[in-house]
Motif scaffolding. Structure first.
Motif, short mmCIF file in Angstrom:
data_model
loop_
_atom_site.label_atom_id
_atom_site.label_comp_id
_atom_site.label_asym_id
_atom_site.label_seq_id
_atom_site.Cartn_x
_atom_site.Cartn_y
_atom_site.Cartn_z
N SER A 1 0.84 -1.13 0.06
CA SER A 1 -0.08 0.08 0.07
C SER A 1 0.94 1.35 -0.02
O SER A 1 1.75 1.57 0.87
CB SER A 1 -0.91 -0.07 1.18
OG SER A 1 -2.04 -1.26 1.26
N ILE A 2 0.55 2.16 -0.84
CA ILE A 2 1.10 3.58 -0.85
C ILE A 2 0.07 4.72 -0.75
O ILE A 2 -1.04 4.38 -1.01
CB ILE A 2 1.90 3.77 -2.21
CG1 ILE A 2 0.79 3.60 -3.42
CG2 ILE A 2 3.17 3.02 -2.44
CD1 ILE A 2 1.77 4.17 -4.75
N TYR A 3 0.51 5.64 -0.08
CA TYR A 3 -0.32 7.00 0.45
C TYR A 3 0.43 8.18 -0.23
O TYR A 3 1.56 8.17 -0.04
CB TYR A 3 -0.83 6.83 1.77
CG TYR A 3 -1.83 5.63 1.99
CD1 TYR A 3 -3.10 6.27 2.15
CD2 TYR A 3 -1.55 4.49 2.62
CE1 TYR A 3 -4.11 5.34 2.59
CE2 TYR A 3 -2.64 3.57 2.81
CZ TYR A 3 -3.83 3.94 2.73
OH TYR A 3 -4.59 2.96 3.19
N MET A 4 -0.36 8.97 -0.60
CA MET A 4 0.03 10.39 -0.88
C MET A 4 -0.71 11.51 -0.70
O MET A 4 -1.98 11.02 -0.70
CB MET A 4 0.41 10.35 -2.52
CG MET A 4 -0.51 9.96 -3.39
SD MET A 4 -0.26 9.05 -4.85
CE MET A 4 -0.56 7.36 -4.08
N ASP A 5 -0.35 12.57 -0.52
CA ASP A 5 -1.20 13.75 -0.30
C ASP A 5 -0.92 14.98 -1.21
O ASP A 5 0.39 15.25 -1.70
CB ASP A 5 -0.72 14.45 1.18
CG ASP A 5 -1.58 13.63 2.22
OD1 ASP A 5 -2.87 13.41 2.31
OD2 ASP A 5 -0.48 13.24 3.12
N VAL A 6 -2.06 15.59 -1.76
CA VAL A 6 -1.74 16.67 -2.50
C VAL A 6 -2.50 17.76 -1.90
O VAL A 6 -3.72 17.61 -1.53
CB VAL A 6 -2.29 16.35 -4.02
CG1 VAL A 6 -2.59 17.41 -4.98
CG2 VAL A 6 -1.90 15.16 -4.57
N SER A 7 -1.89 18.86 -2.24
CA SER A 7 -2.38 20.30 -1.62
C SER A 7 -2.84 21.01 -2.78
O SER A 7 -1.99 21.08 -3.86
CB SER A 7 -1.23 20.94 -0.73
OG SER A 7 -1.04 20.24 0.55
N PHE A 8 -3.80 21.84 -2.70
CA PHE A 8 -4.24 22.67 -3.78
C PHE A 8 -3.92 24.07 -3.78
O PHE A 8 -3.83 24.56 -2.70
CB PHE A 8 -5.94 22.73 -3.94
CG PHE A 8 -6.51 21.37 -3.92
CD1 PHE A 8 -5.94 20.24 -4.73
CD2 PHE A 8 -7.80 20.97 -3.14
CE1 PHE A 8 -6.34 19.04 -4.89
CE2 PHE A 8 -8.38 19.58 -3.17
CZ PHE A 8 -7.54 18.72 -4.11
N PRO A 9 -3.66 24.83 -4.86
CA PRO A 9 -2.93 26.08 -4.77
C PRO A 9 -4.07 27.07 -4.46
O PRO A 9 -3.80 28.26 -3.81
CB PRO A 9 -2.61 26.54 -6.34
CG PRO A 9 -3.54 25.49 -7.15
CD PRO A 9 -3.80 24.18 -6.15
N VAL A 10 -5.61 26.57 -4.32
CA VAL A 10 -6.49 27.63 -4.11
C VAL A 10 -7.39 26.75 -3.34
O VAL A 10 -7.57 25.67 -3.44
CB VAL A 10 -6.92 28.55 -5.12
CG1 VAL A 10 -6.33 29.11 -6.08
CG2 VAL A 10 -7.82 27.48 -6.02
#
Length: 393
Positions: free
Chosen positions: A310-319
């Motif tokens: 299992s892999i997990y990842m986070d993405v933050s949005f610019p707005v």
């Protein structure tokens, strides 16, 4: 010796009030800046255009979409502009961002017919739509005795000449108003201005749902033009939507419709188009759709092995997006990968662990193999790889 005398400090608010009183200009009618005073006035007047991407500059999904027809209601090219079709029409269309535009603009949005609609059924229609959030229209004072009028201005170019209809629709209260405009010359850019009265009935909800919609009709069957054009606000009636519409985009493969410079503003006078910077316009669009990455060998974000599979990842949005978004991405064999501990591990799909307006957590639990705790970066591994997030109205 020359003595320089400094000018006393200026109260811009007082000067602006005096200028408006002296010239008879009110609100946002004074927008062109030919003097220092008018420049300050324009700045203090604030933003005026309710339309996002009215100059058709931003096209995160791509510059062309082909084969559009029955069942393809969605945003396909220029951000915030939705292709809306109903009925079971046989017509097929392309939608594209073009560099053909009137002076002062760089782009336009074009709809063109590639397969004709030989018989227009009663329930068939085609229109271009933009939805405006309720949070952005509270200053219209709709539902009060002080309801503001609105003026719509735009540039249009069409192969067909004739009459088109435009609706403003209030989905909160199911009310609308409509006006017509004429395209006088074939294949010629023409500037149009239409003013709509304010609506003293029905306040618009102050939330992130659709508060006001603008419909540009391009084709309409008899179900949509059998009544009376509602030139003042009233209860929604489908049969009144497109009364007077003579242009039918699907009638010939020669037909096309182009538009740009779309501005909807408070008041009964159209002012000059509000040109925002590309960066600002992109950020406004990213509230509804955010393209993170596309193409081969592009870094996506950082991730880690939660366990061996299992892999997990986070993405933050610019707005901050309008709402928790859905995932819009391409999938295929080995389209994505994680590079950790000196080796790559490719996979095909993403799942959503949690999403909110400021970010999203993605994971994969079936296509990877590694060591728990190892971290690395997620990357694209195919020219067709594409990851975006959608929070459209």
């Amino acid at each position: 010796m020359t003595i320089k005398v400094s000018k006393p400090a200026i109260n811009i608010r007082e000067e602006l009030a005096d200028l408006k009183q002296d010239t008879g200009l009110k609100g946002q009618e004074l927008m062109r800046a030919d003097t220092a005073q008018e420049a300050r006035t324009a700045i203090s007047a604030g933003r005026k255009n309710l339309i996002i991407n009215g100059a058709m500059q931003v096209a995160q999904r791509g510059t062309s979409a082909t084969g559009l027809g029955d069942g393809d209601n969605d945003y396909h090219t220029c951000d915030r502009w939705e292709f809306v079709e109903s009925g079971s029409g046989a017509g097929v269309y392309t939608m594209s961002q073009e560099t053909d535009a009137p002076a002062g603009f760089s782009n336009s949005l074009k709809l063109a017919c590639t397969t004709i609609e030989s018989t227009l059924a009663a329930n068939e229609q085609l229109r271009l739509r933009q939805r405006v959030e309720g949070l952005n229209v509270q200053h219209l004072k709709k539902g009060t005795s002080s309801a503001e009028s609105l003026t719509l201005s735009f540039w249009v170019k069409s192969y067909q000449t004739g009459t088109c209809t435009i609706n403003l629709y209030d989905p909160t209260n199911s009310r609308h108003i409509a006006k017509t405009y004429n395209i006088n010359s074939s294949a010629t850019w023409e500037n149009k201005t239409i003013t709509f009265s304010g609506d003293e009935t029905g306040a618009i909800d102050n939330d992130n749902t659709s508060g006001l919609e603008i419909w540009f009709y391009l084709m309409a069957g008899s179900n949509f033009n059998s009544g009376t054009l509602p030139t003042s606000w009233g209860s929604y009636s489908e049969g009144n939507n497109a009364v007077g519409q003579t242009i039918s985009l699907g009638g010939s493969t020669s037909n096309y419709f182009q538009i740009t410079g779309v501005q909807l503003e408070v008041g009964s006078v159209a002012t000059e188009f509000e040109h925002r910077s590309y960066g600002e316009e992109l950020a406004l669009c990213q509230r509804y759709y955010y393209l993170l990455v596309e193409g081969d060998n592009k870094e996506v974000c950082y991730g880690f092995y939660y366990n061996a599979t299992s892999i997990y990842m986070d993405v933050s949005f610019p707005v901050t997006m309008r709402d928790a978004p859905s995932l819009d991405y391409t999938t295929g064999s080995g389209y994505y990968g994680i590079y950790a501990n000196g080796a790559g591990d490719e996979f095909d799909t993403f799942l959503i662990q949690g999403a909110h307006p400021n970010g999203i957590n993605l994971y994969n639990t079936s296509e990877v193999s590694g060591t728990a705790g190892h971290a690395g970066f997620i990357y694209t591994a195919n020219a067709n790889s594409r990851i975006a997030f959608k929070a459209e109205l």
